[in-house]
Design a protein around this motif. Structure first.
Motif, short mmCIF file in Angstrom:
data_model
loop_
_atom_site.label_atom_id
_atom_site.label_comp_id
_atom_site.label_asym_id
_atom_site.label_seq_id
_atom_site.Cartn_x
_atom_site.Cartn_y
_atom_site.Cartn_z
N GLY A 4 0.85 -1.22 0.00
CA GLY A 4 0.05 0.07 -0.10
C GLY A 4 0.92 1.24 -0.08
O GLY A 4 2.15 1.22 -0.07
N PRO A 5 0.02 2.34 0.16
CA PRO A 5 1.04 3.67 -0.03
C PRO A 5 1.70 3.70 1.28
O PRO A 5 1.43 3.56 2.49
CB PRO A 5 -0.13 4.88 -0.04
N THR A 6 2.93 4.52 1.27
CA THR A 6 3.78 4.59 2.25
C THR A 6 4.21 6.40 2.55
O THR A 6 4.00 6.81 1.44
CB THR A 6 5.23 3.95 2.35
#
Length: 50
Positions: A4-6
């Motif tokens: 997922g986004p970080t």
């Protein structure tokens, strides 16, 4: 871990530049048996609000 986004998150607190165990140990944690009124009093005695 799942792709997922970080984003970066700054570390540490903004309330001080130095953390000392000896200073932290001077503020005893309230016992787990305290009810809400006892917890509130414990906070107020240290200049904290709910």
């Amino acid at each position: 871990m799942c792709g997922g986004p970080t984003w970066d998150v700054p570390e540490g607190g903004k309330d001080g530049r130095i953390s000392k165990v000896s200073e932290a140990m001077q503020v005893p944690a309230p016992p787990p048996t305290f009810n809400i009124f006892q917890l509130q009093q414990s906070f107020f005695q240290r200049g904290l609000s709910l």
